[in-house]
Design a protein around this motif. Structure first.
Motif, PDB file in Angstrom:
ATOM      1  N   SER A 120       7.913  27.881  -5.054  1.00 38.73           N
ATOM      2  CA  SER A 120       7.934  26.757  -4.122  1.00 38.73           C
ATOM      3  C   SER A 120       6.809  25.789  -4.463  1.00 38.73           C
ATOM      4  O   SER A 120       5.901  26.094  -5.257  1.00 38.73           O
ATOM      5  N   ALA A 121       6.876  24.621  -3.878  1.00 38.08           N
ATOM      6  CA  ALA A 121       5.837  23.604  -4.075  1.00 38.08           C
ATOM      7  C   ALA A 121       5.678  22.814  -2.791  1.00 38.08           C
ATOM      8  O   ALA A 121       6.644  22.593  -2.057  1.00 38.08           O
ATOM      9  N   GLU A 122       4.417  22.407  -2.520  1.00 39.34           N
ATOM     10  CA  GLU A 122       4.119  21.604  -1.341  1.00 39.34           C
ATOM     11  C   GLU A 122       3.417  20.334  -1.805  1.00 39.34           C
ATOM     12  O   GLU A 122       2.363  20.396  -2.436  1.00 39.34           O
ATOM     13  N   LEU A 123       4.003  19.227  -1.480  1.00 41.39           N
ATOM     14  CA  LEU A 123       3.429  17.929  -1.843  1.00 41.39           C
ATOM     15  C   LEU A 123       2.851  17.277  -0.602  1.00 41.39           C
ATOM     16  O   LEU A 123       3.526  17.162   0.425  1.00 41.39           O
ATOM     17  N   THR A 124       1.608  16.856  -0.684  1.00 47.75           N
ATOM     18  CA  THR A 124       0.983  16.092   0.401  1.00 47.75           C
ATOM     19  C   THR A 124       0.630  14.721  -0.147  1.00 47.75           C
ATOM     20  O   THR A 124      -0.154  14.606  -1.097  1.00 47.75           O
ATOM     21  N   PHE A 125       1.223  13.705   0.435  1.00 46.03           N
ATOM     22  CA  PHE A 125       1.041  12.342  -0.073  1.00 46.03           C
ATOM     23  C   PHE A 125       0.358  11.476   0.969  1.00 46.03           C
ATOM     24  O   PHE A 125       0.796  11.403   2.123  1.00 46.03           O
ATOM     25  N   LEU A 126      -0.728  10.834   0.550  1.00 41.48           N
ATOM     26  CA  LEU A 126      -1.453   9.910   1.420  1.00 41.48           C
ATOM     27  C   LEU A 126      -1.307   8.509   0.839  1.00 41.48           C
ATOM     28  O   LEU A 126      -1.907   8.201  -0.190  1.00 41.48           O
ATOM     29  N   PRO A 127      -0.519   7.658   1.473  1.00 41.80           N
ATOM     30  CA  PRO A 127      -0.338   6.309   0.927  1.00 41.80           C
ATOM     31  C   PRO A 127      -1.607   5.470   1.072  1.00 41.80           C
ATOM     32  O   PRO A 127      -2.415   5.707   1.981  1.00 41.80           O
ATOM     33  N   ASP A 128      -1.761   4.506   0.181  1.00 36.42           N
ATOM     34  CA  ASP A 128      -2.930   3.623   0.236  1.00 36.42           C
ATOM     35  C   ASP A 128      -2.971   2.822   1.525  1.00 36.42           C
ATOM     36  O   ASP A 128      -4.043   2.484   2.021  1.00 36.42           O
ATOM     37  N   ALA A 129      -1.790   2.500   2.038  1.00 32.98           N
ATOM     38  CA  ALA A 129      -1.677   1.771   3.304  1.00 32.98           C
ATOM     39  C   ALA A 129      -0.440   2.303   4.011  1.00 32.98           C
ATOM     40  O   ALA A 129       0.471   2.822   3.359  1.00 32.98           O
ATOM     41  N   PRO A 130      -0.405   2.200   5.341  1.00 35.05           N
ATOM     42  CA  PRO A 130       0.789   2.691   6.046  1.00 35.05           C
ATOM     43  C   PRO A 130       2.068   2.071   5.490  1.00 35.05           C
ATOM     44  O   PRO A 130       2.110   0.884   5.160  1.00 35.05           O
ATOM     45  N   VAL A 131       3.105   2.908   5.390  1.00 35.09           N
ATOM     46  CA  VAL A 131       4.358   2.496   4.749  1.00 35.09           C
ATOM     47  C   VAL A 131       5.463   2.423   5.803  1.00 35.09           C
ATOM     48  O   VAL A 131       5.691   3.390   6.542  1.00 35.09           O
ATOM     49  N   ALA A 132       6.148   1.299   5.864  1.00 38.79           N
ATOM     50  CA  ALA A 132       7.309   1.189   6.750  1.00 38.79           C
ATOM     51  C   ALA A 132       8.373   2.181   6.286  1.00 38.79           C
ATOM     52  O   ALA A 132       8.600   2.347   5.080  1.00 38.79           O
ATOM     53  N   LEU A 133       9.037   2.826   7.226  1.00 38.27           N
ATOM     54  CA  LEU A 133      10.026   3.838   6.840  1.00 38.27           C
ATOM     55  C   LEU A 133      11.187   3.211   6.069  1.00 38.27           C
ATOM     56  O   LEU A 133      11.785   3.852   5.213  1.00 38.27           O
ATOM     57  N   GLN A 134      11.488   1.963   6.355  1.00 40.13           N
ATOM     58  CA  GLN A 134      12.537   1.287   5.588  1.00 40.13           C
ATOM     59  C   GLN A 134      12.143   1.168   4.123  1.00 40.13           C
ATOM     60  O   GLN A 134      12.991   1.197   3.240  1.00 40.13           O
ATOM     61  N   THR A 135      10.862   1.010   3.873  1.00 39.84           N
ATOM     62  CA  THR A 135      10.380   0.908   2.501  1.00 39.84           C
ATOM     63  C   THR A 135      10.396   2.264   1.824  1.00 39.84           C
ATOM     64  O   THR A 135      10.756   2.386   0.653  1.00 39.84           O
ATOM     65  N   LEU A 136      10.006   3.277   2.556  1.00 38.87           N
ATOM     66  CA  LEU A 136       9.977   4.630   1.982  1.00 38.87           C
ATOM     67  C   LEU A 136      11.365   5.065   1.549  1.00 38.87           C
ATOM     68  O   LEU A 136      11.534   5.711   0.519  1.00 38.87           O
TER      69      LEU A 136
END
Ligand SMILES: [Ca+2]
Ligand SMILES: [Ca+2]
Length: 451
Positions: free
Chosen positions: A343-359
């Protein structure tokens, strides 16, 4: 596909699901309050052919618009609303068993947009939070809800002046389209206990001491998605959808504005019915950047390694290594018992908050590389040839990747998905309009009993 069915939206005012005395500042509120909800579409500026990152948002080709209105005058806070939906069009079917519906909500009262109103979208049973945000200075809240294709209703809750206003949202044919909700309100603003001052009351805030986080949305809301790949690309596969199978879920931490501030994704390798070897990769949209940590674990959950990664410009990261090393059983033979893989766990911290439509839509651009052939295999609906054809739909109109709920069981070796799920053909031959829950009816003799 022009839909003639008339959508009926009811609205109602009732006691909140959870009574919150702090929310109910029951000062004399003799004046009757007016609330209206206007829900209009807002997708015209999004061109899927020009921006592949936004392609999932729109299915305008053959789609239609539809509006409905409603009102309530028999309760303490009378309100009315209008809903305009863009409906699913034809030619958009890419074998998806879930749908992500962008929603824009505007809360207004006769004085204009109302800032700081909590807007929540739940599933029909009221058990799962699909999205939450407070309205901005103009009264807007914008987000995305992700549900299975066969879900027909979501419920919008607007917490306003100590009252919860409910609107049932029929999402039956609202698939991958943008919906804008405009809500008009006239009332005072309630005072609530909010230790971190982010606008989400303490007893609702998933992170009551963290002003940068307010809501955790799990995708899917329960369990996993299973993602199954065929690995013969560009040749047609044998439709057993067991060559490489992973299960995945996501946790999205949203701030009070409903934007993503942390993404945690979990992956586990659960079948390898193939002679070829593969690696699993993830790419986020080009415009999303930030830092990530990836932790890989063996089948018993013991950490194998950890990496710090930078994500930008759509660079893909390798989630799981060579598939011959990440699972000890194919999990596709009739005499096998299920064996868990790595298994793998990815934790991602964006540089700035991301709109869910963009994600974009989970599981995002999750793909395999076939090490023997050098080809990548992606979901349909993401990559297109110069002539406009979908690069990952084969000559028979079939995909190489499929995402399904976690109780879906992949076919045994030398069986195929048509044997295992007789309703599957109804589903894809109807372009997803019939038998949307085809995966609920397996034929046990043809599918591997993985739970
Ligand atoms: Ca708070
Ligand atoms: Ca908080």
């Amino acid at each position: 596909m022009q839909l003639s069915r008339s959508q009926v939206y009811t609205n109602r005012i009732m006691e909140p699901v959870r009574k919150k005395d702090t929310m109910r500042k029951a000062t004399g509120r003799a004046g009757r309050l007016l609330l209206s909800l206007l829900i209009v579409t807002g997708v015209a500026s999004c061109n899927s052919s020009e921006d592949p990152n936004l392609a999932w948002l729109v299915s305008l080709d053959g789609g239609s618009s539809q509006s409905s209105t409603g009102q309530s005058t028999s309760t303490e806070i009378p309100f009315s609303y209008t809903i305009d939906n863009i409906q699913q069009g034809t030619g958009d079917f890419v074998f998806e068993t879930n749908k992500s519906i962008p929603v824009e909500i505007l809360v207004e009262d006769p004085d204009g947009g109302v800032e700081g109103t909590r807007v929540l979208i739940r599933d029909a049973n009221g058990e799962r939070v699909l999205f939450r945000a407070i309205t901005d200075a103009e009264g807007n809240a914008t987000g995305v809800v992700t549900v299975n294709q066969d879900e027909q209703t979501a419920v919008i809750e607007v917490e306003y002046n100590g009252q919860t206003l409910y609107v049932d949202l029929d999402i039956t044919d609202v698939v991958q389209t943008t919906v804008t909700l405009v809500i008009r309100v006239r009332a005072d603003v309630s005072e609530v206990a909010d230790a971190d001052g982010d606008g989400i009351p303490d007893d609702e805030d998933d992170y009551p001491q963290d002003p940068d986080r307010a809501t955790m949305v799990r995708v899917p809301a329960e369990g996993f998605y299973r993602v199954a790949y065929e690995d013969l690309y560009p040749k047609r596969g044998d439709a057993d959808f067991n060559d490489y199978v992973v299960q995945v879920y996501h946790e999205q931490d949203l701030n009070a504005s409903g934007k993503l501030v942390e993404l945690r994704s979990y992956y586990a390798h659960i079948a390898k019915g193939a002679g070829y070897d593969h690696t699993l990769h993830l790419a986020l949209p080009d415009v999303v950047s930030g830092e990530a940590t990836l932790v890989r674990k063996d089948a018993s959950g013991v950490e194998l390694n950890s990496e710090n990664l930078s994500i930008s410009s759509g660079n893909a990261i390798e989630i799981l290594g060579r598939s011959s090393n990440t699972i000890s059983s194919s999990n596709t033979d009739r005499n096998q018992s299920f064996v868990m893989g790595h298994s793998a766990e990815l934790t991602f911290l964006p540089d700035a908050p991301v709109a869910l439509q963009t994600l974009g839509k989970a599981p995002y651009d999750l793909f395999i590389k076939v090490l023997n052939t050098g080809h990548e295999i992606h979901f349909a609906g993401r990559y297109f040839a110069e002539d406009g054809s979908d690069q990952y739909i084969d000559s028979a109109g079939f995909p190489w990747a499929l995402m399904v709920p976690d109780y879906w069981q992949w076919p045994y070796e030398r069986a195929n998905i048509h044997d295992g799920y007789p309703a599957f053909d109804d589903w894809y031959l109807s372009a997803g309009t019939a038998s949307q829950n085809w995966y609920d009816s397996p034929v046990a003799d043809h599918v591997f009993p993985a739970n």
